[in-house]
Motif scaffolding. Structure first.
Motif, short mmCIF file in Angstrom:
data_model
loop_
_atom_site.label_atom_id
_atom_site.label_comp_id
_atom_site.label_asym_id
_atom_site.label_seq_id
_atom_site.Cartn_x
_atom_site.Cartn_y
_atom_site.Cartn_z
N GLN A 123 -40.08 -39.50 -10.73
CA GLN A 123 -41.51 -39.36 -11.01
C GLN A 123 -42.31 -39.33 -9.72
OE1 GLN A 123 -42.45 -42.57 -13.67
NE2 GLN A 123 -41.82 -41.46 -15.48
N GLN A 124 -41.89 -40.16 -8.73
CA GLN A 124 -42.58 -40.20 -7.45
C GLN A 124 -42.44 -38.86 -6.74
OE1 GLN A 124 -44.48 -42.55 -6.53
NE2 GLN A 124 -44.91 -42.11 -4.39
N ILE A 125 -41.24 -38.29 -6.75
CA ILE A 125 -41.02 -36.99 -6.11
C ILE A 125 -41.87 -35.92 -6.77
CG2 ILE A 125 -39.31 -35.16 -5.75
CD1 ILE A 125 -37.22 -37.41 -5.45
N THR A 126 -41.92 -35.94 -8.08
CA THR A 126 -42.72 -34.95 -8.81
C THR A 126 -44.20 -35.09 -8.46
OG1 THR A 126 -41.16 -34.94 -10.63
CG2 THR A 126 -43.36 -34.11 -11.09
N ARG A 127 -44.67 -36.32 -8.38
CA ARG A 127 -46.08 -36.54 -8.07
C ARG A 127 -46.40 -36.04 -6.68
NH1 ARG A 127 -49.43 -39.52 -5.36
NH2 ARG A 127 -47.76 -40.58 -4.27
N CYS A 128 -45.53 -36.34 -5.71
CA CYS A 128 -45.77 -35.88 -4.34
C CYS A 128 -45.77 -34.36 -4.25
CB CYS A 128 -44.71 -36.46 -3.40
SG CYS A 128 -44.88 -38.24 -3.13
N ALA A 129 -44.86 -33.73 -4.95
CA ALA A 129 -44.80 -32.28 -4.94
C ALA A 129 -46.06 -31.68 -5.55
CB ALA A 129 -43.56 -31.80 -5.70
N MET A 130 -46.54 -32.30 -6.62
CA MET A 130 -47.76 -31.83 -7.26
C MET A 130 -48.94 -31.93 -6.31
SD MET A 130 -49.82 -33.52 -10.45
CE MET A 130 -50.29 -34.90 -9.40
N VAL A 131 -49.04 -33.06 -5.60
CA VAL A 131 -50.14 -33.27 -4.68
C VAL A 131 -50.10 -32.25 -3.56
CG1 VAL A 131 -51.04 -34.85 -2.93
CG2 VAL A 131 -50.48 -35.70 -5.20
N GLU A 132 -48.93 -32.02 -2.98
CA GLU A 132 -48.81 -31.06 -1.90
C GLU A 132 -49.23 -29.66 -2.35
OE1 GLU A 132 -44.80 -31.39 -0.65
OE2 GLU A 132 -45.06 -33.37 0.24
N ASN A 133 -48.90 -29.32 -3.58
CA ASN A 133 -49.19 -27.98 -4.08
C ASN A 133 -50.67 -27.73 -4.31
OD1 ASN A 133 -46.55 -27.19 -4.00
ND2 ASN A 133 -46.11 -27.68 -6.12
N LEU A 134 -51.49 -28.77 -4.32
CA LEU A 134 -52.92 -28.59 -4.54
C LEU A 134 -53.62 -28.03 -3.30
CD1 LEU A 134 -53.83 -31.79 -6.59
CD2 LEU A 134 -53.33 -29.50 -7.43
N PHE A 135 -53.05 -28.20 -2.15
CA PHE A 135 -53.64 -27.68 -0.91
C PHE A 135 -53.15 -26.25 -0.73
CE2 PHE A 135 -54.36 -26.96 3.54
CZ PHE A 135 -55.40 -27.78 3.90
N THR A 136 -53.79 -25.34 -1.46
CA THR A 136 -53.32 -23.96 -1.48
C THR A 136 -54.48 -22.99 -1.24
OG1 THR A 136 -53.69 -23.72 -3.86
CG2 THR A 136 -51.51 -24.53 -3.15
N PRO A 137 -54.20 -21.82 -0.70
CA PRO A 137 -55.27 -20.82 -0.52
C PRO A 137 -55.86 -20.37 -1.84
CG PRO A 137 -53.10 -19.88 -0.03
CD PRO A 137 -52.90 -21.36 -0.16
N SER A 138 -55.06 -20.33 -2.90
CA SER A 138 -55.59 -19.88 -4.19
C SER A 138 -56.61 -20.87 -4.73
CB SER A 138 -54.45 -19.67 -5.19
OG SER A 138 -53.73 -20.87 -5.40
N ARG A 139 -56.34 -22.17 -4.54
CA ARG A 139 -57.31 -23.16 -5.04
C ARG A 139 -58.59 -23.10 -4.22
NH1 ARG A 139 -56.81 -28.86 -7.92
NH2 ARG A 139 -58.97 -29.52 -7.69
N TRP A 140 -58.47 -22.98 -2.91
CA TRP A 140 -59.65 -22.87 -2.04
C TRP A 140 -60.46 -21.62 -2.37
CZ3 TRP A 140 -63.01 -25.19 0.90
CH2 TRP A 140 -63.72 -24.48 1.86
#
Length: 214
Positions: free
Chosen positions: A3-20
């Motif tokens: 669960q911790q690995i999944t959460r970290c991966a999710m957080v990292e994926n939020l810093f994306t050019p598409s979201r910006w």
């Protein structure tokens, strides 16, 4: 652990050019999406260890969890992206310079939201309560949410901050860091936005107590 690995991966994926890019488009400033490369470079500077894309991603994840409980999540998100874009551990005007850069990037926005953005970035410097602006308080609570993280993440945060202040001798750093944590612990209240205070206050108190009293 999974669960911790999944959460970290999710957080990292939020810093994306598409979201910006999507945020800039919603705010009516699509040309600002071209600045993502500058953001990425800034938050990857070697001097940084805590004030990185990881921190921005964690803030965005927390904002997503309370987006329906704030007035303007897009305004808060913009401030999250930009509040640490200028960061030099040996400087004392990082927030001022970040706010100035934000004003330059979003020059086409109406005056009121531009000024509000700058004021909110500046507010992250002292983290004083802002009862007149609940969205600014949400921003400040989110920025300080690291104090309420899991014990493992809180310990990692401590190491990351030490890395950023590696120019400070160990003995002096230990004194200054303890003083900062004591100041935090002595605050009658750490979080002020109702939705976030409910989530964060108790965990932050436990982390601070553990660090200060072992």
């Amino acid at each position: 652990a999974d669960q911790q690995i999944t959460r970290c991966a999710m957080v990292e994926n939020l810093f994306t050019p598409s979201r910006w890019t999507a945020l800039c488009t919603r705010l009516g400033a699509p040309q600002a999406s071209a600045q993502f490369a500058v953001l990425q470079a800034a938050y990857s500077e070697p001097v940084r260890a805590y004030h990185t894309a990881q921190h921005i991603g964690e803030c965005l994840a927390l904002l997503d969890g309370v987006a329906n409980q704030v007035q303007s999540p897009d305004d808060i998100e913009l401030a999250i992206w930009l509040h640490d874009v200028v960061y030099d551990p040996q400087a004392h005007d990082n927030e001022e310079r970040s706010a100035q850069l934000a004003l330059q990037w979003f020059v086409d926005l109406p005056a009121a939201p531009r000024q509000r953005l700058a004021q909110r970035i500046l507010a992250t410097k002292g983290h004083a309560p802002t009862p007149h602006d609940s969205d600014c308080q949400a921003l400040l609570d989110i920025d300080l949410a690291i104090l309420a993280s899991s014990p493992a993440r809180f310990a990692e945060y401590g190491l990351q901050v030490r890395h950023e202040y590696s120019f400070v001798p160990e003995a002096l750093y230990a004194v200054k860091r303890r003083q900062f944590m004591q100041q935090m612990a002595q605050r009658p209240q750490l979080y002020f936005h109702p939705s976030l205070a409910l989530q964060l206050e108790r965990a932050a108190r436990l982390n601070l107590s553990s660090m200060l009293h072992g």
